[in-house]
Motif scaffolding. Structure first.
Motif, PDB file in Angstrom:
ATOM      1  N   PHE A   1      11.105  -2.455   5.105  1.00 24.31           N
ATOM      2  CA  PHE A   1      11.830  -1.452   4.328  1.00 24.31           C
ATOM      3  C   PHE A   1      12.344  -2.064   3.026  1.00 24.31           C
ATOM      4  N   LEU A   2      12.156  -1.332   1.906  1.00 23.63           N
ATOM      5  CA  LEU A   2      12.661  -1.757   0.593  1.00 23.63           C
ATOM      6  C   LEU A   2      13.488  -0.630  -0.009  1.00 23.63           C
ATOM      7  N   PHE A   3      14.570  -1.012  -0.704  1.00 18.78           N
ATOM      8  CA  PHE A   3      15.509  -0.039  -1.262  1.00 18.78           C
ATOM      9  C   PHE A   3      16.077  -0.616  -2.550  1.00 18.78           C
TER      10      PHE A   3
ATOM     11  N   ALA B   1       0.813  -1.216   0.000  1.00 20.94           N
ATOM     12  CA  ALA B   1       0.000   0.000   0.000  1.00 20.94           C
ATOM     13  C   ALA B   1       0.849   1.269   0.000  1.00 20.94           C
ATOM     14  N   ARG B   2       2.147   1.137   0.255  1.00 22.56           N
ATOM     15  CA  ARG B   2       3.052   2.293   0.276  1.00 22.56           C
ATOM     16  C   ARG B   2       3.641   2.492  -1.113  1.00 22.56           C
ATOM     17  N   SER B   3       3.752   3.734  -1.525  1.00 23.25           N
ATOM     18  CA  SER B   3       4.316   4.022  -2.837  1.00 23.25           C
ATOM     19  C   SER B   3       5.823   4.256  -2.735  1.00 23.25           C
ATOM     20  N   TRP B   4       6.501   4.147  -3.872  1.00 17.04           N
ATOM     21  CA  TRP B   4       7.941   4.362  -3.931  1.00 17.04           C
ATOM     22  C   TRP B   4       8.256   5.854  -3.872  1.00 17.04           C
ATOM     23  N   GLN B   5       9.373   6.177  -3.203  1.00 15.69           N
ATOM     24  CA  GLN B   5       9.852   7.546  -3.108  1.00 15.69           C
ATOM     25  C   GLN B   5      11.205   7.662  -3.813  1.00 15.69           C
ATOM     26  N   LYS B   6      11.411   8.800  -4.476  1.00 13.81           N
ATOM     27  CA  LYS B   6      12.720   9.064  -5.087  1.00 13.81           C
ATOM     28  C   LYS B   6      13.717   9.421  -3.992  1.00 13.81           C
ATOM     29  N   PHE B   7      14.919   8.888  -4.113  1.00 11.31           N
ATOM     30  CA  PHE B   7      15.947   9.165  -3.117  1.00 11.31           C
ATOM     31  C   PHE B   7      17.295   9.260  -3.834  1.00 11.31           C
ATOM     32  N   GLU B   8      17.945  10.396  -3.721  1.00 17.77           N
ATOM     33  CA  GLU B   8      19.267  10.576  -4.322  1.00 17.77           C
ATOM     34  C   GLU B   8      20.312  10.606  -3.214  1.00 17.77           C
ATOM     35  N   LEU B   9      21.262   9.675  -3.285  1.00 16.08           N
ATOM     36  CA  LEU B   9      22.309   9.570  -2.270  1.00 16.08           C
ATOM     37  C   LEU B   9      23.656   9.371  -2.946  1.00 16.08           C
ATOM     38  N   GLU B  10      24.605  10.178  -2.537  1.00 11.18           N
ATOM     39  CA  GLU B  10      25.983  10.044  -3.009  1.00 11.18           C
ATOM     40  C   GLU B  10      26.062  10.003  -4.535  1.00 11.18           C
ATOM     41  N   GLY B  11      25.251  10.842  -5.174  1.00  8.46           N
ATOM     42  CA  GLY B  11      25.278  10.946  -6.625  1.00  8.46           C
ATOM     43  C   GLY B  11      24.546   9.837  -7.347  1.00  8.46           C
ATOM     44  N   GLN B  12      23.866   8.942  -6.624  1.00 11.88           N
ATOM     45  CA  GLN B  12      23.112   7.847  -7.234  1.00 11.88           C
ATOM     46  C   GLN B  12      21.618   8.039  -6.987  1.00 11.88           C
ATOM     47  N   ASN B  13      20.835   7.522  -7.927  1.00  7.57           N
ATOM     48  CA  ASN B  13      19.377   7.588  -7.800  1.00  7.57           C
ATOM     49  C   ASN B  13      18.844   6.262  -7.262  1.00  7.57           C
ATOM     50  N   PHE B  14      18.001   6.338  -6.251  1.00  2.00           N
ATOM     51  CA  PHE B  14      17.401   5.167  -5.646  1.00  2.00           C
ATOM     52  C   PHE B  14      15.901   5.376  -5.520  1.00  2.00           C
ATOM     53  N   LEU B  15      15.206   4.268  -5.285  1.00  2.00           N
ATOM     54  CA  LEU B  15      13.803   4.284  -4.884  1.00  2.00           C
ATOM     55  C   LEU B  15      13.703   3.523  -3.575  1.00  2.00           C
ATOM     56  N   LEU B  16      12.853   4.018  -2.671  1.00  2.00           N
ATOM     57  CA  LEU B  16      12.655   3.283  -1.418  1.00  2.00           C
ATOM     58  C   LEU B  16      11.202   3.406  -0.981  1.00  2.00           C
ATOM     59  N   LYS B  17      10.808   2.470  -0.166  1.00  2.00           N
ATOM     60  CA  LYS B  17       9.482   2.526   0.448  1.00  2.00           C
ATOM     61  C   LYS B  17       9.573   1.915   1.839  1.00  2.00           C
ATOM     62  N   THR B  18       8.778   2.460   2.755  1.00  2.59           N
ATOM     63  CA  THR B  18       8.768   1.996   4.147  1.00  2.59           C
ATOM     64  C   THR B  18       7.333   1.804   4.595  1.00  2.59           C
ATOM     65  N   HIS B  19       7.070   0.645   5.193  1.00  2.00           N
ATOM     66  CA  HIS B  19       5.773   0.419   5.834  1.00  2.00           C
ATOM     67  C   HIS B  19       6.000   0.294   7.330  1.00  2.00           C
ATOM     68  N   VAL B  20       5.329   1.145   8.086  1.00  2.00           N
ATOM     69  CA  VAL B  20       5.498   1.172   9.536  1.00  2.00           C
ATOM     70  C   VAL B  20       4.187   0.819  10.212  1.00  2.00           C
ATOM     71  N   ASP B  21       4.238  -0.164  11.099  1.00  2.00           N
ATOM     72  CA  ASP B  21       3.129  -0.473  11.997  1.00  2.00           C
ATOM     73  C   ASP B  21       3.572  -0.029  13.380  1.00  2.00           C
ATOM     74  N   HIS B  22       2.975   1.016  13.906  1.00  2.00           N
ATOM     75  CA  HIS B  22       3.450   1.628  15.139  1.00  2.00           C
ATOM     76  C   HIS B  22       3.333   0.719  16.354  1.00  2.00           C
ATOM     77  N   ARG B  23       2.648  -0.414  16.193  1.00  2.00           N
ATOM     78  CA  ARG B  23       2.540  -1.370  17.308  1.00  2.00           C
ATOM     79  C   ARG B  23       3.402  -2.600  17.102  1.00  2.00           C
ATOM     80  N   GLU B  24       3.860  -2.847  15.863  1.00  2.00           N
ATOM     81  CA  GLU B  24       4.549  -4.101  15.566  1.00  2.00           C
ATOM     82  C   GLU B  24       5.987  -3.932  15.107  1.00  2.00           C
ATOM     83  N   GLY B  25       6.259  -2.980  14.186  1.00  2.00           N
ATOM     84  CA  GLY B  25       7.607  -2.844  13.643  1.00  2.00           C
ATOM     85  C   GLY B  25       7.564  -2.172  12.283  1.00  2.00           C
ATOM     86  N   TYR B  26       8.535  -2.504  11.424  1.00  2.00           N
ATOM     87  CA  TYR B  26       8.566  -1.885  10.109  1.00  2.00           C
ATOM     88  C   TYR B  26       9.088  -2.871   9.061  1.00  2.00           C
TER      89      TYR B  26
END
Length: 335
Positions: free
Chosen positions: A45-47, A18-43
């Motif tokens: 993470f995809l990169f 249900a989470r969409s991908w976000q653009k992320f530029e780090l150290e001159g490289q382009n990445f996509l990441l997404k995070t799903h957080v359940d505030h009662r259980e954990g998280y």
């Protein structure tokens, strides 16, 4: 949209999908990441850099332990820690430092920031994800988005042609535009496509690379594709379950609906299935046995029932095959 689908979408959680991908530029490289957080259980993470996909899933106890190890002076409840991680990955913060480390096949994304004047550090230790996750979370949704954009383009072309016919009708009635700058040529999709391919905007768009695939509008489209895919799969699963139950009933198997107090295989349940509508111990009034009358024996009645069941089953299977064929055509046209 049907009311049932609308209500289901409101309740659907979807997890990481249900989470969409976000653009992320780090150290001159382009990445996509997404995070799903359940505030009662954990998280979770995809990169990805589109060459590899890295994944990490942590439960609440693991999150607490890592936070204590990396931040001995930082005291906060689990929801606060998870919200902090979510905020710093859903949007790249100028106040946060991000670095990437490679430890063998493990990719470590490190973020460092300050919370209330206290230094906070977090490390995402990501393993390479399975190929199925790359397909389900990125490649297949992107292909569906391309199909949907194509469908919308065709629909817009139809609307423009309809508008051209409307304008032509006004002109034939003597209507004119107030300014020449408002005049337009009739829409021609072939000429339009050639013009766009030759434009500088097309070169610029291609030069920006794949990270532009997840603009704000496309993030919304990604979420709609994922929720609709979940809805379509839910309908198919329900139909398969219903078909399995009906086939079991037609074959004379045990049904899932029992009389109150009865259990599978109990005498009352078996009698409910086998007993005819008229009790065999009492003959209906006005139907005495006569010499020329036909008598329905138990053997003949059982054969008739079996024949009816087989005919009903055959009809059911034919209808099921037709429904599945129609569903495939509908699914192919959906995106």
């Amino acid at each position: 949209m049907s009311s049932a689908k609308s209500e289901w979408k409101k309740r659907w959680q979807g997890g990481l999908g249900a989470r969409s991908w976000q653009k992320f530029e780090l150290e001159g490289q382009n990445f996509l990441l997404k995070t799903h957080v359940d505030h009662r259980e954990g998280y979770e993470f995809l990169f990805t850099d589109l060459t590899c996909l890295w994944h990490e899933k942590m439960d609440k106890e693991e999150v607490k332990k890592r936070c204590k190890t990396l931040n001995p002076r930082f005291e906060a409840p689990l929801p606060t820690i998870l919200r902090l991680l979510q905020d710093n990955t859903e949007t790249k913060k100028d106040s946060t430092d991000y670095t990437i480390q490679h430890q063998g096949e493990v990719l470590v994304l490190v973020l460092e920031t300050k919370v209330g004047g206290i230094r906070f550090t977090w490390e995402f230790h990501c393993q390479q994800a399975q190929k199925e996750m790359l397909r389900d979370q990125l490649l297949e949704p992107l292909m569906m988005m391309v199909g949907e954009q194509g469908r919308r383009e065709r629909r817009l072309g139809q609307l423009l042609k309809a508008k051209d016919r409307e304008i032509e009708d006004y002109k034939m009635g003597g209507a004119t535009v107030s300014r020449k700058s408002l005049l337009t040529e009739p829409f021609d999709p072939t000429s339009f496509n050639k013009e766009q391919l030759a434009s500088k905007e097309f070169d610029t768009q291609v030069g920006q690379g794949w990270q532009e695939a997840f603009s704000r509008e496309n993030q919304d489209l990604y979420r709609e594709v994922m929720v609709t895919q979940a809805w379509v799969n839910r309908e198919e699963e329900e139909e398969e379950e219903e078909g399995s139950d009906e086939d079991t009933m037609l074959l004379g198997g045990t049904t899932t609906h029992h009389a109150p107090g009865a259990t599978k295989g109990s005498p009352s349940h078996v009698e409910e299935q086998r007993s005819p509508s008229v009790s065999p111990r009492k003959r209906p009034a006005g139907s005495p046995l006569k010499g020329g009358g036909a008598v329905s024996t138990p053997e003949k009645s059982q054969k008739d029932i079996e024949l009816m069941r087989r005919e009903a089953l055959q009809k059911r299977l034919q209808e099921e095959a037709q429904r599945k064929q129609a569903k495939k055509k509908k699914k192919g046209a959906l995106f």
